[in-house]
Write an enzyme that holds these catalytic residues in place. Structure first.
Site, short mmCIF file in Angstrom:
data_model
loop_
_atom_site.label_atom_id
_atom_site.label_comp_id
_atom_site.label_asym_id
_atom_site.label_seq_id
_atom_site.Cartn_x
_atom_site.Cartn_y
_atom_site.Cartn_z
N CYS A 1 -4.69 4.79 -4.87
CA CYS A 1 -4.05 4.75 -3.55
C CYS A 1 -5.04 4.45 -2.42
CB CYS A 1 -3.29 6.06 -3.30
SG CYS A 1 -4.32 7.53 -3.13
N HIS B 1 -2.82 11.68 -1.14
CA HIS B 1 -2.21 10.37 -1.34
C HIS B 1 -2.10 9.64 -0.01
CE1 HIS B 1 -0.04 7.43 -3.76
NE2 HIS B 1 0.77 7.26 -2.73
N HIS C 1 2.12 1.16 -1.29
CA HIS C 1 1.13 2.09 -1.84
C HIS C 1 0.98 1.88 -3.33
CE1 HIS C 1 3.84 5.57 -3.45
NE2 HIS C 1 4.53 4.45 -3.45
#
Length: 361
Positions: free
Chosen positions: A276, A324, A336
């Site tokens: 990520c 994240h 993402h």
């Protein structure tokens, strides 16, 4: 005498003792039976497997970001150590050249006999020539003294560089040890998730993986492969142009869009796979902005903005541990890299617990 005393009788009668023994044996056998089969853990349902796997993947992502941070520190320590080592080598070479030059001068003086200058003046047949040479020799002596000072200075510098190198090497080894620990933590979580998924039937596993790839939050309830594929198509595309507030934000989004469909690989920064924070770092690098490597450092790389202020190009962060990150593209959507098995895709920002946002560039 003690030898003639009658043996003590047990306070329990013979029948009582036999009954107690029988009950003890029966109890042990019953306990063994329950341990062997009666207490066996029930097989988890697909929904329970999904919940546990999701938790393991979240924990793996936390460990991945710690791994990324440890790797960044180890790389910096290694680069610093290499610079110090190279500088020490250059200084050592320069020191050796200076030592060799001083040694040549000393050897020449030894061969000349090192006579006192006054005696040499008396013995010479050409005093004027001698005095001229003496003046040159005096200048050479000054240069020799300066060379000696330079040698001492280089020697001190080399010693300091070597001491600094030893300290940086210890730092490097500590970061590398932390890197290995975090790598083990990530792999342990992912192995546990794979073990749980292996308990599902082939059909359940296929539904789960298709739903994850499509970004369907309730993977256990995905109905069919074709429906999941339709959702994946919708999740993996961005319809129409995206209006970004700045040219750099537009470049970052354009880069991220070009990565759609590429796999998630923990620790990866492209160009063929990403995690990520690796994706957001690469996207903004393409726009000429250098971001730090991890989620918990990227959140401090710009100006914090509220959810109501979000604009395309902002970094959006999730979970209480800031584990994240995605790139906001407007309309409540982001690009993402989700997790293993789920490629880079478009997803709503409300599919995970929102933790904050940062505007960079």
């Amino acid at each position: 005498m003690a030898a003639h005393r009658k043996p003590r009788q047990s306070p329990l009668g013979g029948q009582t003792v036999r009954t107690a023994a029988t009950l003890a044996l029966a109890s042990a056998a019953t306990a063994t039976l329950f341990e062997g089969s009666g207490h066996a853990a029930p097989q988890p349902t697909p929904a329970q497997v999904k919940t546990q796997v999701d938790r393991l993947y979240e924990e793996a992502e936390v460990a991945t970001e710690k791994y990324n941070g440890a790797k960044e520190q180890a790389d910096a320590a290694r680069a610093g150590f290499d610079r110090l080592r190279d500088e020490a080598a250059r200084r050592t070479e320069r020191l050796n050249r200076s030592r060799d030059a001083l040694g040549a001068v000393a050897a020449a003086q030894y061969r000349s006999g090192g006579l006192d200058p006054a005696i040499q003046l008396v013995l010479t047949s050409d005093p004027d020539q001698y005095l001229e040479r003496a003046a040159i020799a005096e200048k050479a002596g000054d240069r020799q003294a300066a060379a000696l000072t330079a040698v001492r200075r280089e020697l001190t510098a080399v010693r300091q560089l070597r001491a600094q190198s030893e300290g940086r090497l210890k730092e490097l080894r500590a970061h590398e040890a932390e890197l290995r620990r975090q790598k083990t933590a990530v792999q342990t979580k992912l192995d546990a998730a794979r073990t749980l998924l292996a308990r599902l039937t082939a059909e359940e596993r296929a539904r789960y993986e298709a739903a994850v790839a499509a970004g369907h939050h309730d993977a256990a309830g995905a109905s069919s492969g074709s429906a999941a594929t339709d959702r994946a198509d919708r999740a993996g595309t961005v319809r129409g142009p995206i209006s970004a507030p700045t040219g750099r934000a537009a470049e970052a989004i354009s880069f991220a869009r070009a990565q759609l469909g590429k796999p998630y690989v923990w620790g990866a920064t492209g160009p063929s796979a990403y995690d990520c924070s690796g994706l957001t770092q690469a996207a903004w690098r393409a726009a000429g902005v250098s971001l730090p490597r991890t989620t918990y450092t990227q959140i401090n790389a710009g100006r914090r903005v509220s959810r109501s202020e979000l604009a395309p190009g902002d970094l959006v962060f999730f979970y209480s541990g800031i584990s994240h990150v995605g790139l906001y593209i407007g309309g409540g959507q982001m690009i993402h890299a989700p997790r293993p098995g789920a490629p880079v895709r478009v997803a709503p920002i409300d599919e995970m617990p929102f933790a904050g946002a940062t505007r960079v560039g």
